[in-house]
Scaffold this active site. Structure first.
Site, mmCIF file in Angstrom:
data_model
loop_
_atom_site.group_PDB
_atom_site.id
_atom_site.type_symbol
_atom_site.label_atom_id
_atom_site.label_comp_id
_atom_site.label_asym_id
_atom_site.label_seq_id
_atom_site.Cartn_x
_atom_site.Cartn_y
_atom_site.Cartn_z
ATOM 1 N N HIS A 191 0.858 -1.191 0.000
ATOM 2 C CA HIS A 191 0.000 0.000 0.000
ATOM 3 C C HIS A 191 0.893 1.240 0.000
ATOM 4 O O HIS A 191 1.891 1.292 0.723
ATOM 5 C CB HIS A 191 -0.881 -0.018 1.255
ATOM 6 C CG HIS A 191 -1.678 1.245 1.451
ATOM 7 N ND1 HIS A 191 -1.408 2.140 2.462
ATOM 8 C CD2 HIS A 191 -2.731 1.747 0.771
ATOM 9 C CE1 HIS A 191 -2.279 3.141 2.400
ATOM 10 N NE2 HIS A 191 -3.083 2.931 1.391
ATOM 11 N N ASN A 192 0.536 2.235 -0.834
ATOM 12 C CA ASN A 192 1.323 3.476 -0.890
ATOM 13 C C ASN A 192 2.819 3.166 -0.867
ATOM 14 O O ASN A 192 3.569 3.640 -0.006
ATOM 15 C CB ASN A 192 0.952 4.398 0.278
ATOM 16 C CG ASN A 192 -0.415 5.044 0.086
ATOM 17 O OD1 ASN A 192 -1.029 4.913 -0.976
ATOM 18 N ND2 ASN A 192 -0.906 5.719 1.100
ATOM 19 N N GLU A 221 1.614 0.157 -5.422
ATOM 20 C CA GLU A 221 0.666 1.259 -5.579
ATOM 21 C C GLU A 221 1.412 2.540 -5.923
ATOM 22 O O GLU A 221 2.453 2.848 -5.330
ATOM 23 C CB GLU A 221 -0.151 1.451 -4.304
ATOM 24 C CG GLU A 221 -1.255 2.479 -4.485
ATOM 25 C CD GLU A 221 -2.175 2.591 -3.290
ATOM 26 O OE1 GLU A 221 -3.312 3.047 -3.478
ATOM 27 O OE2 GLU A 221 -1.763 2.237 -2.166
ATOM 28 N N ASP A 223 0.477 6.603 -6.460
ATOM 29 C CA ASP A 223 -0.452 7.740 -6.441
ATOM 30 C C ASP A 223 0.083 8.821 -7.376
ATOM 31 O O ASP A 223 1.157 9.388 -7.122
ATOM 32 C CB ASP A 223 -0.578 8.305 -5.024
ATOM 33 C CG ASP A 223 -1.548 7.503 -4.178
ATOM 34 O OD1 ASP A 223 -1.903 6.395 -4.600
ATOM 35 O OD2 ASP A 223 -1.944 7.979 -3.097
ATOM 36 N N HIS A 236 1.501 11.343 -1.655
ATOM 37 C CA HIS A 236 0.202 11.127 -1.028
ATOM 38 C C HIS A 236 -0.553 12.450 -1.073
ATOM 39 O O HIS A 236 -0.253 13.368 -0.309
ATOM 40 C CB HIS A 236 0.377 10.635 0.412
ATOM 41 C CG HIS A 236 -0.843 9.962 0.941
ATOM 42 N ND1 HIS A 236 -1.054 9.720 2.279
ATOM 43 C CD2 HIS A 236 -1.930 9.452 0.311
ATOM 44 C CE1 HIS A 236 -2.211 9.099 2.450
ATOM 45 N NE2 HIS A 236 -2.750 8.927 1.262
ATOM 46 N N GLU A 270 -3.275 5.013 -8.600
ATOM 47 C CA GLU A 270 -4.283 5.924 -8.051
ATOM 48 C C GLU A 270 -4.121 7.201 -8.864
ATOM 49 O O GLU A 270 -3.279 8.043 -8.568
ATOM 50 C CB GLU A 270 -4.022 6.157 -6.564
ATOM 51 C CG GLU A 270 -4.451 5.020 -5.654
ATOM 52 C CD GLU A 270 -5.969 4.853 -5.627
ATOM 53 O OE1 GLU A 270 -6.687 5.887 -5.664
ATOM 54 O OE2 GLU A 270 -6.440 3.705 -5.596
#
Length: 657
Positions: A191-192, A221, A223, A236, A270
């Site tokens: 995640h992230n 991931e 973003d 983020h 994302e």
């Protein structure tokens, strides 16, 4: 090597000729002259000499044992005192006892008796040739080898080797069927991935991607946001985390993608970029990744998910997609520059009632910190929460160039199991927040499993985990979720379970889900399952060796089981006082496991504390069915996942599959 053993133990092997023994004594004399030229040696030389003898040792423990054997207390020891130190490290009493039980004279282990030991204690389907191989590999004395025998030195080497580790050798390479659809596998997911500390303040770093890939992670991931000079950036959003260029992220991924595994990597985008910068992203992906980027349907899989085997050395893009796969195929080779499609979608939010309560609780916690820091973090938190909840419907613009790079991993908003059953396509996958997923796993476990039978499902941490903490992934593996995404930068129990689970199948990042999660006819539910034929697991925790020393040295061990709810339990040894070097517990623990194919076993060594929680010393986690039976060494790892060798546990393991 016989020279060293002879010097250190003071033993003689009686099987050699007088001429050979004379040559040996001469070599021993030369050895003594070299290392004990001054008659005595200090602690540093002792450490080096032990290492020369292939003795794995912790310097702190050597200092302690050295002090105990330094009779004159002058920081120097004789050859006799060194022999005593050597025996402390090399001659583990519990292993010597096993040797003596199978040796007819407590000096030599015959090949026949070695076979007997391997069959009765190690559950090895052995033969004379296997026993002979072990003798040839581990026995240091040539004369003994020729007679197909083994000394205690050879036996100790064998018992301390990788051949006697708890983790099965068969599980150290890819052995599972890798030709089933992607939805049939657990996939190591982060995640992230760009973050290496907290979610609100701190650096975004390329190392996040490199380290995750080196650990076998297969779903990363990214973003993506509009950056200056028409260069998309990764960070983020709506926080103070730093920014890195999208193209450098892809360059790092391209470099490290297949270092730990040949199997496909999924880039979960994302995407918050404008259509213009989405086109830049598409261009970066194509130019940097080249042929490794999957940008077309595989001929053999036009209407179904391909297998990890079919996708070897491929990178897949997970993102929003416009239209169908057939429409994408029809546009192959055409100029799509400037073509933008607008669509409406529901906001990605975790609409569980608990989410808002959890957010309030987190903000209250922040208010207790320093006032300036409180205002800053509270503002960031409000931005993050309001961003995800300010609208129920939003219009998004997608550049066709990026959309058409999405083939088998199209991101689709989860609208419920019934809706998915009626409308969801084979190449569409869902992301569900942990709170919503937890409620579904408790209330609709069978429907959840039916859903993950057909569609890849990704679980992600709730927004209020601003410290990058993790949930326990087991609860979502229990319902077949393929991509259970964790913050890889945060050590602790969740990452121990993640690392332990994905040790299996050669650490390739893909694990074939057990049949109870793939066969709808079994109607499995983790919340009600009592097992068709429960497995009995028995562990005799015998001893520890060179555990990380502390000020008190009062070690204990917890054995924890993670799996379906009925299997989750833990048991603990008694405390051994003032002995981290070679504590002995000799306690047996028995567990009944209803779903062994789902179970993980975690060994945790701790130092007892009279105030607060115990001090963590080391841990080791692995799948139950990857445990070898018999006398086994259990390596220990630090909180951050570093091997603490030579720190280890020694146990006798048995279970009936």
């Amino acid at each position: 090597m016989y020279i060293y053993i002879y010097i250190c133990t003071g033993r003689e092997h009686k099987g050699g000729t007088e001429e050979e023994e004379e040559r040996q004594r001469h070599r021993n004399k030369e050895f003594m002259c070299e290392d004990f030229r001054a008659g005595r040696i200090g602690v540093d030389k002792t450490v080096k000499l032990l290492e020369k003898l292939d003795i794995r040792c912790d310097g702190n423990h050597v200092k302690y044992i050295f002090k105990e054997n330094d009779i004159h207390k002058n920081g120097k020891i004789t050859i006799e005192e060194f022999r005593a130190i050597y025996r402390n490290f090399a001659y583990r009493r519990e292993v010597v006892q096993i040797f003596n039980a199978y040796s007819s004279n407590r000096k030599i282990l015959s090949e026949q008796n070695l076979i007997k030991f391997l069959k009765q204690e190690q559950y090895v389907k052995t033969s004379k040739s296997i026993a002979s191989e072990i003798i040839q590999k581990y026995e240091p004395i040539e004369e003994v080898k020729k007679q197909h025998q083994m000394t205690i030195e050879g036996f100790l080497r064998y018992m301390n080797s990788n051949d006697c580790l708890l983790f099965k050798k068969d599980c150290t390479h890819v052995y599972q069927d890798m030709t089933r659809p992607l939805s049939d596998y657990f996939i190591s997911s982060s995640h992230n991935t760009y973050l290496i500390s907290g979610q609100l303040i701190g650096p975004s770093d390329l190392w996040g991607y490199a380290s995750a890939l080196v650990k076998g992670c297969r779903c990363l991931e990214i973003d993506c946001w509009d950056g200056s000079q028409n260069e998309p950036v990764v960070y983020h959003g709506h926080t103070l985390t730093s920014k890195i260029l999208f193209k450098t992220v892809i360059q790092v991924i391209n470099k490290y993608a297949f270092m730990a595994s040949d199997y496909p990597v999924v880039l979960s985008l994302e995407n918050h970029c404008s259509p213009q910068q989405q086109e830049i992203m598409a261009s970066n992906l194509q130019s940097i990744l080249g042929d490794t980027l999957l940008s077309d349907v595989l001929e053999e899989f036009p209407n179904e998910l391909p297998s990890p085997e079919a996708l070897k050395f491929k990178i897949l893009i997970k993102n929003k997609k416009i239209g169908t796969i057939e429409e994408t195929i029809g546009r192959l080779g055409s100029d799509k520059h400037g073509q933008i499609v607008e669509c409406e979608e529901e906001e990605e939010d975790d609409d569980d009632e608990d989410a808002e309560e959890d957010s309030k609780g987190h903000i209250n916690m922040i208010k207790e910190s320093k006032e300036k820091e409180m205002e800053e973090k509270s503002s960031l938190m409000r931005n993050l929460i309001s961003y995800s909840k300010k609208k129920k419907i939003r219009k998004i613009k997608i550049a066709l160039e990026l959309s058409d790079l999405v083939i088998y991993t199209k991101s689709e908003k989860f609208k419920g199991f019934h809706h998915a059953q009626l409308y969801q396509k084979f190449n569409e996958n869902n992301s569900i927040g942990e709170l919503h997923a937890r409620k579904l796993s408790k209330q609709k476990a069978r429907e959840f499993i039916s859903h993950t039978n057909n569609f890849i499902t990704r679980i992600y941490p709730k927004a209020t985990r601003t410290d990058s903490s993790n949930y326990i992934p087991q609860e979502f593996w229990n319902v077949g979720c393929q991509m259970v995404a964790l913050n890889f930068q945060t050590p602790g129990l969740p990452m121990d379970l993640q690392n332990g689970k994905f040790l299996d199948n050669g650490g390739c990042g893909y694990l074939l889900k057990p049949e109870i999660l793939r066969n709808p006819k079994l109607n499995f539910s983790p919340n009600e399952f009592k097992g068709y034929n429960p497995t009995t697991l028995s562990i005799r925790l015998i001893s520890g060796f060179q555990l990380p020393p502390t000020s008190k040295n009062d070690p204990l061990v917890q054995i924890e089981i993670y799996g379906i709810p009925d299997d989750q339990t833990k048991q603990q040894t008694h405390v051994v006082r003032k002995n981290a070097f070679a504590p002995r517990w000799n306690e047996t623990f028995t567990f009944t496991i209803h779903a062994p194919e789902m179970a993980l076993v975690r060994f945790v060594a701790e130092n007892q504390s009279t105030i607060g929680s115990n001090e963590f010393l080391g841990q080791y986690t692995l799948p139950l069915l990857c445990m070898d039976k018999g006398y086994r060494t259990i390596p220990l790892f630090s909180k951050t996942g570093d091997n603490l060798d030579p720190a280890s546990l020694f146990a006798y393991v048995w279970y009936h599959e």
